[in-house]
Enzyme design. Structure first.
Site, PDB file in Angstrom:
ATOM      1  N   TYR A 111       0.828  -1.203   0.000  1.00  0.00           N
ATOM      2  CA  TYR A 111       0.000   0.000   0.000  1.00  0.00           C
ATOM      3  C   TYR A 111       0.864   1.257   0.000  1.00  0.00           C
ATOM      4  O   TYR A 111       0.581   2.232  -0.709  1.00  0.00           O
ATOM      5  CB  TYR A 111      -0.949   0.003   1.188  1.00  0.00           C
ATOM      6  CG  TYR A 111      -1.879   1.199   1.210  1.00  0.00           C
ATOM      7  CD1 TYR A 111      -2.733   1.468   0.140  1.00  0.00           C
ATOM      8  CD2 TYR A 111      -1.910   2.065   2.309  1.00  0.00           C
ATOM      9  CE1 TYR A 111      -3.585   2.562   0.160  1.00  0.00           C
ATOM     10  CE2 TYR A 111      -2.753   3.161   2.331  1.00  0.00           C
ATOM     11  CZ  TYR A 111      -3.588   3.403   1.251  1.00  0.00           C
ATOM     12  OH  TYR A 111      -4.425   4.492   1.270  1.00  0.00           O
ATOM     13  N   ARG A 156     -12.093  12.789   2.318  1.00  0.00           N
ATOM     14  CA  ARG A 156     -12.952  11.895   3.106  1.00  0.00           C
ATOM     15  C   ARG A 156     -14.321  11.660   2.465  1.00  0.00           C
ATOM     16  O   ARG A 156     -14.967  10.652   2.731  1.00  0.00           O
ATOM     17  CB  ARG A 156     -13.145  12.462   4.516  1.00  0.00           C
ATOM     18  CG  ARG A 156     -11.861  12.598   5.313  1.00  0.00           C
ATOM     19  CD  ARG A 156     -11.229  11.263   5.627  1.00  0.00           C
ATOM     20  NE  ARG A 156      -9.994  11.421   6.413  1.00  0.00           N
ATOM     21  CZ  ARG A 156      -9.200  10.436   6.752  1.00  0.00           C
ATOM     22  NH1 ARG A 156      -9.471   9.205   6.362  1.00  0.00           N
ATOM     23  NH2 ARG A 156      -8.109  10.664   7.461  1.00  0.00           N
ATOM     24  N   TYR A 165      -1.108  13.053   6.409  1.00  0.00           N
ATOM     25  CA  TYR A 165      -0.589  12.070   7.363  1.00  0.00           C
ATOM     26  C   TYR A 165       0.927  12.226   7.509  1.00  0.00           C
ATOM     27  O   TYR A 165       1.631  12.492   6.523  1.00  0.00           O
ATOM     28  CB  TYR A 165      -0.884  10.648   6.879  1.00  0.00           C
ATOM     29  CG  TYR A 165      -2.276  10.143   7.174  1.00  0.00           C
ATOM     30  CD1 TYR A 165      -3.210  10.884   7.873  1.00  0.00           C
ATOM     31  CD2 TYR A 165      -2.665   8.870   6.744  1.00  0.00           C
ATOM     32  CE1 TYR A 165      -4.477  10.407   8.134  1.00  0.00           C
ATOM     33  CE2 TYR A 165      -3.931   8.380   6.990  1.00  0.00           C
ATOM     34  CZ  TYR A 165      -4.833   9.152   7.689  1.00  0.00           C
ATOM     35  OH  TYR A 165      -6.088   8.659   7.941  1.00  0.00           O
ATOM     36  N   GLU A 208     -13.570  -1.496   7.532  1.00  0.00           N
ATOM     37  CA  GLU A 208     -13.669  -0.228   6.816  1.00  0.00           C
ATOM     38  C   GLU A 208     -15.033  -0.191   6.144  1.00  0.00           C
ATOM     39  O   GLU A 208     -15.526  -1.218   5.664  1.00  0.00           O
ATOM     40  CB  GLU A 208     -12.547  -0.104   5.789  1.00  0.00           C
ATOM     41  CG  GLU A 208     -12.498   1.212   5.056  1.00  0.00           C
ATOM     42  CD  GLU A 208     -11.222   1.395   4.255  1.00  0.00           C
ATOM     43  OE1 GLU A 208     -11.326   1.769   3.066  1.00  0.00           O
ATOM     44  OE2 GLU A 208     -10.122   1.152   4.821  1.00  0.00           O
ATOM     45  N   ARG A 259       0.863   6.798  -6.885  1.00  0.00           N
ATOM     46  CA  ARG A 259      -0.343   7.624  -7.017  1.00  0.00           C
ATOM     47  C   ARG A 259      -0.042   9.090  -6.720  1.00  0.00           C
ATOM     48  O   ARG A 259      -0.460   9.991  -7.450  1.00  0.00           O
ATOM     49  CB  ARG A 259      -1.439   7.104  -6.087  1.00  0.00           C
ATOM     50  CG  ARG A 259      -2.687   7.974  -6.082  1.00  0.00           C
ATOM     51  CD  ARG A 259      -3.819   7.373  -5.273  1.00  0.00           C
ATOM     52  NE  ARG A 259      -3.476   7.166  -3.866  1.00  0.00           N
ATOM     53  CZ  ARG A 259      -4.343   6.745  -2.939  1.00  0.00           C
ATOM     54  NH1 ARG A 259      -5.595   6.482  -3.291  1.00  0.00           N
ATOM     55  NH2 ARG A 259      -3.968   6.568  -1.689  1.00  0.00           N
TER      56      ARG A 259
END
Length: 344
Positions: free
Chosen positions: A151, A224, A211, A338, A158
């Site tokens: 990830y 979000r 983050y 999730e 990305r």
């Protein structure tokens, strides 16, 4: 699972979750034209056009959960096609795009190329509002050939693509990054013509793109949630909730406790979609609560936790909400569940 009716919608898009649908039957029931199909199946397959609509098959069904297909529809005429390894469909207001990247020893360079190709195609067709992205990643918390978590490796590629295209796509959309049961990366997304998307953050959580470095060399690239206004500003629009987990600030909370993680996740969604937060983003009078979500996908890391999560969700969501469950890894090893959804 029910098939929601959308006769009054202007353009769309809207979606339904159904177990193994016949496309023509579903499109007729939903009173729309198929814009794209995401098949959560027992095996992966290359994206293709099926009955004239793009279809991406990703490996997310096993003996603990059933296959399901998500069909995105629109009331406008649709044109579909193939571009390189990707498939797409557009109706003049919305674009659906899907592509698969096979297993790689290290992902970042190929992910960057995949994203840049997708963003270039989307920009050239004038769909400059990115609305909703899904990144379905095999072995999401496993190491790549360099020992980096897949990830985190993916996030580097990305982020580099978004940095290159940042002037043309300055706002990050709602997105989900979740595990699958086979190696490789499946990417699909919805985009719209400009002026309709409003991207939201959650007052309980640090924006993912901020983050700290302990979560990887590049932060995740998503908002979000995204609110998509209806065409011509008519109707209430749609709110797309990103994959949401038991995170406060940037910290995972309630580690090892599936019930409390599920409840915290729902509290995060409640804060995200509520009146106060939408007012904060200039969407006064649009707020929702959890029971207003009419389509939900729930990702549960451990099969033995699925019944607990089902019980919590049954109390939280409305009786007519379409809900699909998947037994796959989440983007942090300590996250057990999730949840994503749509209000419309």
């Amino acid at each position: 699972m029910s098939i929601h009716q959308h006769e009054g919608r202007i353009g769309g898009p809207w979606s339904s979750l159904v177990p193994g649908p016949d496309l023509a039957e579903l499109a007729g029931a939903a009173r729309g034209n198929a814009l794209g199909r995401i098949n959560f199946a027992g095996t992966p397959a290359e994206p293709s056009l099926v009955d004239g609509a793009p279809r991406l098959s990703t490996h997310m069904a096993n003996g603990h959960v059933s296959p399901v297909e998500e069909i995105w529809c629109t009331s406008l005429p649709v044109r579909a096609g193939v571009v390189g390894d990707a498939v797409f469909a557009e109706d003049g207001e919305h674009l659906f795009y899907a592509v698969r990247l096979g297993p790689q020893p290290v992902y970042r360079g190929r992910v960057r190329d995949m994203y840049e190709n997708a963003l270039r195609f989307t920009w050239e067709r004038g769909y400059t509002d990115l609305v909703r992205m899904w990144n379905l990643i095999g072995g999401i918390t496993s190491p790549n050939a360099d020992g980096m978590e897949i990830y985190r490796d993916f996030c580097v590629g990305r982020a580099e693509a978004f940095a290159t295209w940042g002037e043309r796509f300055p706002q990050l959309p709602a997105a989900t990054g979740i595990g699958t049961l086979s190696p490789g990366v499946d990417l699909c997304f919805l985009a719209a013509k400009p002026g309709r998307a409003v991207h939201l953050e959650n007052p309980r959580q640090t924006p993912a793109y901020e983050y700290p470095s302990r979560y990887g060399p590049k932060s995740p690239s998503f908002a979000r949630a995204t609110f998509l206004k209806d065409i011509n500003g008519q109707g209430a629009g749609s709110l797309f909730v990103s994959g949401t987990a038991s995170i406060l600030g940037d910290d995972t909370v309630h580690q090892g406790d599936i019930a409390r993680q599920t409840e915290e996740t729902l509290r995060n969604i409640e804060a995200l979609v509520g009146n106060d937060n939408l007012d904060r983003h200039g969407l006064g009078g649009v707020g929702y609560d959890v029971k207003d979500l009419n389509q939900v996908k729930v990702y549960v890391r451990d099969a033995e936790h699925v019944p607990v999560v089902r019980d919590v969700c049954a109390s939280a969501f409305s009786a007519d909400c379409d809900i699909a469950y998947f037994n796959v890894d989440v983007c942090r090893p300590e996250l057990l569940v999730e949840i994503e959804g749509v209000c419309r």
